[in-house]
Design an enzyme around this catalytic site. Structure first.
Site, PDB file in Angstrom:
ATOM      1  CE  LYS A 137      -4.205  -1.904   2.086  1.00  0.00           C
ATOM      2  NZ  LYS A 137      -3.830  -3.312   2.057  1.00  0.00           N
ATOM      3  CD  GLU A 160      -5.402   5.916   4.951  1.00  0.00           C
ATOM      4  OE1 GLU A 160      -4.660   5.904   3.957  1.00  0.00           O
ATOM      5  OE2 GLU A 160      -6.522   5.384   4.978  1.00  0.00           O
ATOM      6  CG  HIS A 184     -11.934  -2.995   8.901  1.00  0.00           C
ATOM      7  ND1 HIS A 184     -12.217  -1.666   8.678  1.00  0.00           N
ATOM      8  CD2 HIS A 184     -11.492  -3.079  10.185  1.00  0.00           C
ATOM      9  CE1 HIS A 184     -11.946  -0.968   9.772  1.00  0.00           C
ATOM     10  NE2 HIS A 184     -11.505  -1.796  10.700  1.00  0.00           N
ATOM     11  NE  ARG A 208      -8.122 -10.406  -4.104  1.00  0.00           N
ATOM     12  CZ  ARG A 208      -9.284  -9.922  -3.673  1.00  0.00           C
ATOM     13  NH1 ARG A 208     -10.377 -10.097  -4.410  1.00  0.00           N
ATOM     14  NH2 ARG A 208      -9.377  -9.289  -2.525  1.00  0.00           N
TER      15      ARG A 208
END
Length: 504
Positions: A116, A200, A235, A292
């Protein structure tokens, strides 16, 4: 076109790929672990080969064994499905080294988007908007505190190599930052073998919206519209739909163009998904790219009329995309429920075991991507996803109505499932009006739990009444069976069973 495709996966996605191979006239080969010897994908494939014990590391994640099987059976391509090795750059590279086509992107694209932090760096160069924060791993607690103070609390700590909520922590204060960072790094190391964590700005209760992209190996790329994936638990996505009520034509165009830009920046080909977080002002930010096929790809197929697995195979075979962006039209609405073998009333604990009975829903607008059958034993060794139930309608209301009609038709005996959860979601007014975000499901479950606590003795009284009603019906049925004078007509055993089930 390929001579034979090895499907390096299991469950419903393996069945999905095998069906696509059959439609294209390509022989398929399945792999299976000891726990999956009698699985549906094994029964459906043209050939099937054992790759090891139940442990995924010894079977579905065993790169050398899977490549050995591919060579022995003469497969010249491998479809990885999703999960397992589908986003493993080393596996894609190993396929290329063995002269076997990996049906997916290049290893280089996977490596770029798999981290990431690296993905953020590349997206920054490409002008893709992303949430303010670090584009590199945090080097110290002090650095984390300085950056958090600059962008403002709350902040989110995330594992660079992560997904599914692992290595993720929401931090509201400076005092909580150090222990949260240490916990995130430790969890990331255990889950992914990589303790790299970045920071973040936290967008509280955002919408999670993703954009499906397709790119061929000749430089052509398109977006196929968005999917609303905000209904999540810890999540993990639970229910997805396409299109999103939040996204209008102009926003869809802007998000799609950004997604295509992200794909081209990573020299991407095949099917991929660019995920965004959207705030209350409809500002969208790059989150990550999944390299994917997604679990929720059927909703995109239904609203576009395209077969993504067919297209994946054709792109891997060297064909160009058979359409351009202006040819893509979104029609109708589709909603998908992920059906898991888990006990929704016991903190969603996995529920492995033998499926004694299985009744599948059908009818207009209903699609079931299934990976199980009656008599099969659901193993405890893997993700408990059983199937995906998808409803399609001319509009969202019709899709909801069809899904609400189909859910009671779906019956699984012998194990617990989360089917009841979807009935509760569909009946909720906030869902019906589209007022959802990533915190929606947790709020819904909390309200229901609090409501159950408040009901207290009323529940006990209702249960007692139900028991007495069932006992009374059984006594009446018994009297009818002995021909007691004055007794009414005998009650059907089917009706008694249905009433008992409904009361309990």
């Amino acid at each position: 076109m390929f001579r034979k495709i090895l499907v390096a996966n299991r469950g419903e996605i393996a069945v999905r790929v095998i069906r696509a191979c059959r439609e294209l006239g390509i022989p398929s080969a399945a792999v299976y672990s000891d726990a999956d010897r009698a699985a549906l994908h094994v029964l459906m494939a043209d050939e099937a080969y054992s790759v090891g014990t139940a442990a995924a590391a010894e079977s579905y994640l065993n790169i050398s064994k899977i490549l050995e099987v591919a060579k022995c059976c003469g497969a010249d391509a491998i479809h990885p499905g999703y999960g397992f090795l589908s986003e493993n750059a080393k596996f894609a590279q190993a396929c290329a080294g063995a002269g076997i086509k990996f049906i997916g992107p290049s290893a280089a694209s996977m490596e770029m988007m798999g981290s990431k932090t690296r993905a953020r760096q590349e997206m920054e160069k490409a002008g893709v908007p992303f949430v303010p924060g670090t584009s590199r791993a945090l080097e110290s607690v002090q650095q984390a505190k300085e950056i958090a103070a600059k962008i403002g609390y709350p902040v989110m700590l995330k594992a660079a190599a992560g997904g599914g909520g692992k290595g993720m922590r929401l931090v509201h204060t400076a005092e909580a930052l150090q222990p949260s960072l240490e916990a995130a790094q430790s969890e990331a190391q255990r889950a992914f073998g990589d303790g790299e964590v970045y920071l973040e700005k936290a967008i509280l209760n955002p919408r999670h919206i993703e954009m499906q992209v397709l790119a061929d190996e000749h430089g052509n790329a398109v977006y196929l519209g968005e999917r609303e994936c905000s209904i999540q638990r810890r999540h993990q996505k639970v229910l997805e739909e396409a299109p999103s009520l939040l996204v209008g034509p102009e926003m869809r165009r802007r998000m799609g163009e950004v997604a295509v830009r992200a794909a081209k920046a990573s020299d991407y080909w095949n099917a991929g998904t660019v995920e965004f977080l959207v705030d209350a002002e409809k500002n969208f930010y790059f989150l990550e790219m999944n390299t994917r096929l997604q679990v929720e790809h059927p909703v995109t197929e239904l609203v576009t009329g395209l077969d993504l697995v067919h297209l994946q195979i054709r792109i891997a075979a060297g064909e160009e995309l058979p359409f351009r962006q202006e040819d893509i039209v979104i029609r109708g609405h589709a909603i998908e429920c992920r059906i898991y073998a888990e006990d929704a009333d016991n903190n969603f604990f996995p529920s492995p075991g033998k499926i004694e009975t299985l009744l599948s829903p059908a009818g207009p607008g209903i699609r079931l991507d299934n990976g199980v059958y009656a008599g099969w034993t659901v193993p405890i060794d893997y993700d408990p996803l059983l199937a995906k139930l998808i409803a399609y309608g001319q509009d969202r209301q019709q899709a909801i109505s069809r899904l609400a009609r189909a859910l009671p038709e779906y019956f699984v005996a012998g194990i617990k499932t989360n089917l009841g959860l979807f009935r509760r979601i569909l009946a909720d007014k906030s869902f019906q009006s589209g007022e959802i975000d990533t915190g929606y499901l947790e709020r819904l479950l909390k309200i229901e739990t609090d409501g159950e606590d408040r009901k207290g003795t009323a529940d006990v009284a209702a249960m007692a009444a139900a028991v007495f009603t069932v006992l009374e019906s059984r006594v009446t049925a018994s009297n009818n069976g002995t021909g007691v004078a004055g007794a009414g007509p005998a009650t059907s055993s089917w009706k008694r069973a249905a009433r008992t089930e409904g009361l309990m």
